[in-house]
Design a protein around this motif. Structure first.
Motif, PDB file in Angstrom:
ATOM      1  N   ALA A  44       0.828  -1.208   0.000  1.00 43.63           N
ATOM      2  CA  ALA A  44       0.000   0.000   0.000  1.00 43.63           C
ATOM      3  C   ALA A  44       0.862   1.258   0.000  1.00 43.63           C
ATOM      4  N   GLU A  45       1.907   1.228   0.791  1.00 48.41           N
ATOM      5  CA  GLU A  45       2.824   2.376   0.874  1.00 48.41           C
ATOM      6  C   GLU A  45       3.518   2.633  -0.471  1.00 48.41           C
ATOM      7  N   LEU A  46       4.009   1.573  -1.087  1.00 46.49           N
ATOM      8  CA  LEU A  46       4.741   1.703  -2.349  1.00 46.49           C
ATOM      9  C   LEU A  46       3.838   2.177  -3.480  1.00 46.49           C
ATOM     10  N   VAL A  47       2.645   1.593  -3.568  1.00 42.02           N
ATOM     11  CA  VAL A  47       1.721   1.950  -4.643  1.00 42.02           C
ATOM     12  C   VAL A  47       1.306   3.418  -4.532  1.00 42.02           C
ATOM     13  N   SER A  48       1.042   3.851  -3.320  1.00 39.76           N
ATOM     14  CA  SER A  48       0.665   5.247  -3.117  1.00 39.76           C
ATOM     15  C   SER A  48       1.806   6.181  -3.526  1.00 39.76           C
ATOM     16  N   ALA A  49       3.026   5.824  -3.148  1.00 37.08           N
ATOM     17  CA  ALA A  49       4.186   6.658  -3.477  1.00 37.08           C
ATOM     18  C   ALA A  49       4.426   6.719  -4.979  1.00 37.08           C
ATOM     19  N   LYS A  50       4.289   5.588  -5.652  1.00 37.53           N
ATOM     20  CA  LYS A  50       4.567   5.535  -7.093  1.00 37.53           C
ATOM     21  C   LYS A  50       3.519   6.265  -7.926  1.00 37.53           C
ATOM     22  N   THR A  51       2.316   6.406  -7.377  1.00 37.17           N
ATOM     23  CA  THR A  51       1.250   7.062  -8.136  1.00 37.17           C
ATOM     24  C   THR A  51       0.928   8.456  -7.601  1.00 37.17           C
ATOM     25  N   GLY A  52       1.802   8.973  -6.753  1.00 39.71           N
ATOM     26  CA  GLY A  52       1.569  10.301  -6.208  1.00 39.71           C
ATOM     27  C   GLY A  52       0.300  10.397  -5.400  1.00 39.71           C
ATOM     28  N   GLY A  53      -0.066   9.287  -4.741  1.00 41.20           N
ATOM     29  CA  GLY A  53      -1.268   9.276  -3.917  1.00 41.20           C
ATOM     30  C   GLY A  53      -2.555   9.038  -4.673  1.00 41.20           C
ATOM     31  N   GLU A  54      -2.475   8.769  -5.977  1.00 41.55           N
ATOM     32  CA  GLU A  54      -3.694   8.539  -6.763  1.00 41.55           C
ATOM     33  C   GLU A  54      -4.257   7.132  -6.578  1.00 41.55           C
ATOM     34  N   PRO A 233      -2.459 -16.893   0.560  1.00 38.89           N
ATOM     35  CA  PRO A 233      -2.317 -15.954  -0.559  1.00 38.89           C
ATOM     36  C   PRO A 233      -2.924 -14.588  -0.269  1.00 38.89           C
ATOM     37  N   VAL A 234      -2.433 -13.608  -1.004  1.00 35.54           N
ATOM     38  CA  VAL A 234      -3.084 -12.310  -1.123  1.00 35.54           C
ATOM     39  C   VAL A 234      -3.643 -12.263  -2.537  1.00 35.54           C
ATOM     40  N   VAL A 235      -4.938 -12.015  -2.645  1.00 29.06           N
ATOM     41  CA  VAL A 235      -5.587 -12.014  -3.954  1.00 29.06           C
ATOM     42  C   VAL A 235      -6.264 -10.675  -4.205  1.00 29.06           C
ATOM     43  N   VAL A 236      -6.504 -10.410  -5.483  1.00 30.59           N
ATOM     44  CA  VAL A 236      -7.246  -9.210  -5.860  1.00 30.59           C
ATOM     45  C   VAL A 236      -8.456  -9.615  -6.695  1.00 30.59           C
ATOM     46  N   ASN A 237      -9.493  -8.833  -6.604  1.00 29.98           N
ATOM     47  CA  ASN A 237     -10.684  -9.034  -7.421  1.00 29.98           C
ATOM     48  C   ASN A 237     -10.335  -8.772  -8.885  1.00 29.98           C
ATOM     49  N   ILE A 238     -10.645  -9.712  -9.760  1.00 27.18           N
ATOM     50  CA  ILE A 238     -10.245  -9.612 -11.163  1.00 27.18           C
ATOM     51  C   ILE A 238     -10.843  -8.376 -11.829  1.00 27.18           C
ATOM     52  N   ASP A 239     -12.098  -8.083 -11.558  1.00 28.33           N
ATOM     53  CA  ASP A 239     -12.730  -6.906 -12.172  1.00 28.33           C
ATOM     54  C   ASP A 239     -12.015  -5.622 -11.748  1.00 28.33           C
ATOM     55  N   ALA A 240     -11.666  -5.542 -10.468  1.00 33.43           N
ATOM     56  CA  ALA A 240     -10.963  -4.358  -9.975  1.00 33.43           C
ATOM     57  C   ALA A 240      -9.580  -4.254 -10.615  1.00 33.43           C
ATOM     58  N   TYR A 241      -8.906  -5.386 -10.731  1.00 31.60           N
ATOM     59  CA  TYR A 241      -7.574  -5.399 -11.335  1.00 31.60           C
ATOM     60  C   TYR A 241      -7.630  -4.950 -12.790  1.00 31.60           C
ATOM     61  N   GLU A 242      -8.589  -5.474 -13.529  1.00 30.03           N
ATOM     62  CA  GLU A 242      -8.679  -5.151 -14.961  1.00 30.03           C
ATOM     63  C   GLU A 242      -9.142  -3.730 -15.214  1.00 30.03           C
ATOM     64  N   SER A 243      -9.782  -3.123 -14.223  1.00 29.99           N
ATOM     65  CA  SER A 243     -10.248  -1.741 -14.402  1.00 29.99           C
ATOM     66  C   SER A 243      -9.161  -0.718 -14.070  1.00 29.99           C
ATOM     67  N   LEU A 244      -8.015  -1.182 -13.563  1.00 27.52           N
ATOM     68  CA  LEU A 244      -6.921  -0.263 -13.272  1.00 27.52           C
ATOM     69  C   LEU A 244      -6.368   0.359 -14.553  1.00 27.52           C
ATOM     70  N   SER A 245      -5.913   1.578 -14.455  1.00 22.23           N
ATOM     71  CA  SER A 245      -5.202   2.186 -15.579  1.00 22.23           C
ATOM     72  C   SER A 245      -3.865   1.473 -15.749  1.00 22.23           C
ATOM     73  N   ASP A 246      -3.257   1.618 -16.910  1.00 19.70           N
ATOM     74  CA  ASP A 246      -1.955   0.988 -17.149  1.00 19.70           C
ATOM     75  C   ASP A 246      -0.939   1.438 -16.113  1.00 19.70           C
ATOM     76  N   GLU A 247      -0.991   2.718 -15.758  1.00 18.00           N
ATOM     77  CA  GLU A 247      -0.039   3.269 -14.797  1.00 18.00           C
ATOM     78  C   GLU A 247      -0.224   2.637 -13.419  1.00 18.00           C
ATOM     79  N   HIS A 248      -1.481   2.535 -13.004  1.00 24.15           N
ATOM     80  CA  HIS A 248      -1.754   1.989 -11.672  1.00 24.15           C
ATOM     81  C   HIS A 248      -1.473   0.489 -11.614  1.00 24.15           C
ATOM     82  N   ARG A 249      -1.759  -0.210 -12.705  1.00 21.18           N
ATOM     83  CA  ARG A 249      -1.470  -1.644 -12.733  1.00 21.18           C
ATOM     84  C   ARG A 249       0.032  -1.886 -12.669  1.00 21.18           C
ATOM     85  N   ALA A 250       0.777  -1.061 -13.384  1.00 19.85           N
ATOM     86  CA  ALA A 250       2.239  -1.188 -13.361  1.00 19.85           C
ATOM     87  C   ALA A 250       2.789  -0.897 -11.967  1.00 19.85           C
TER      88      ALA A 250
END
Length: 337
Positions: A44-54, A233-250
């Protein structure tokens, strides 16, 4: 006035665009923050930092779901990410239970991570999780489980007969094979079960003995029984994952290895302190004789493995292939190849 109106409209449009670009995920875990959840927190910390809090993640400790219901919550989209343990519902995540077979021979967290990654990448795992609208994101590598118990130490196999033990998955099956009576109360219920005498012993990794307080009820701890571990495991909802922008998924995907590296380092520090914890709490460190462990392995490992493979194959799951994958990956990890 036209210019003002156009500027105002542009500002509103920009506001909507900015709002649309923001992503907020809810993450369901349980208990309290501990070594077992540090990779989720780091992610959570890394993702927030990489996307400028988006792209932010709200990690909830039991506020969204019960631990046994996290996979169900993912399947209906109640939240976007969750952690669960295979032993809580073995019929829903049959593939990854290969990692819970007793006495696989995993020696450390790095090896546990390697075999988990290999199984998670197998098409059978992807297919089964997709039935629950879930995508496997990362594992929660844990060391081999060991017992804490009350009363006199149980260091002979005959002493396991009739022993009431909190143990799930393959570990529970292993103890059952030598006459113990396993119960699968959740980790959050383990302390109360031990305190009230519902169980004599609890099988956990070190962090859980600390986090759930079972070490505070213990008179002894087996240092080297090492019957196996659980896979969470840690899993993510497939619909939520696929709805991410390319930037956020990366940002999400690139942060997984970093989060796991942090997890391994953090857990390693806990293991270094473990002997001091035992001494501080007056818990006897029990070393099981090699011949006792060998006898345990003979009675539990081969029969449970063979039964698991046959059961999976009968259900159309490549049990032998998955087991062979674990063994090859483990051999490679041990040899450094």
């Amino acid at each position: 006035m036209n210019t003002v109106a156009k500027l105002a409209a542009a500002a509103v449009a920009l506001s909507f665009a900015t709002e649309a670009a923001a992503t907020e995920w809810n993450v369901s875990v349980w208990g309290k923050r501990r070594a077992f959840t540090e990779h989720v927190e780091k992610l959570a910390e890394l993702v927030s930092a990489k996307t400028g809090g988006e792209f932010t993640m709200n990690v909830s400790y039991g506020g969204l779901s019960k631990n046994r219901e996290n996979l169900d919550g993912i399947s209906i989209g109640a939240f976007e990410m969750a952690q669960f343990c295979a032993g809580y519902h073995r019929d829903k995540n049959r593939v990854v239970t290969v990692l819970e077979l007793p006495f696989l021979g995993v020696e450390n967290l790095e090896q546990e991570l390697a075999v988990s990654n290999a199984v998670y990448a197998h098409p059978a795992a992807t297919k089964e999780m997709a039935q629950w609208n879930a995508k496997l994101l990362m594992t929660s590598p844990m060391p081999q489980y060991n017992l804490v118990g009350t009363g006199e130490p149980r260091d002979e196999l005959a002493e396991f007969a009739g022993m009431r033990v909190r143990a799930t998955g393959g570990i529970g099956q292993a103890f059952e094979a030598v006459g113990a009576v396993p119960t699968s109360v959740t980790s959050s219920e383990a302390y109360q079960a031990m305190e009230s005498g519902v169980v004599d012993t609890v099988a956990f990794a070190q962090h859980a003995h600390l986090s759930f307080g079972t070490i505070n009820e213990a008179d002894w701890w087996t240092s080297n029984l090492n019957p196996g571990t659980v896979n969470c495991p840690v899993v993510v909802n497939i619909d939520a994952y696929e709805s991410l922008s390319d930037e956020h998924r990366a940002a999400l995907e690139s942060s997984v290895p970093e989060a796991l590296e942090f997890y391994l380092s953090n857990y390693g520090e806990l293991l270094k302190r473990w002997d001091a914890v035992l001494e501080e709490k007056g818990v006897e460190k029990v070393v099981i004789a090699p011949e006792v462990i060998a006898e345990f392995r003979t009675k539990a490992a081969d029969p449970i493995r063979d039964a698991w493979i046959a059961d999976m194959e009968a259900q159309g799951i490549p049990g032998q292939e998955l087991y062979d994958l674990v063994m090859k990956t483990l051999d490679d990890a041990k040899s450094g190849s």
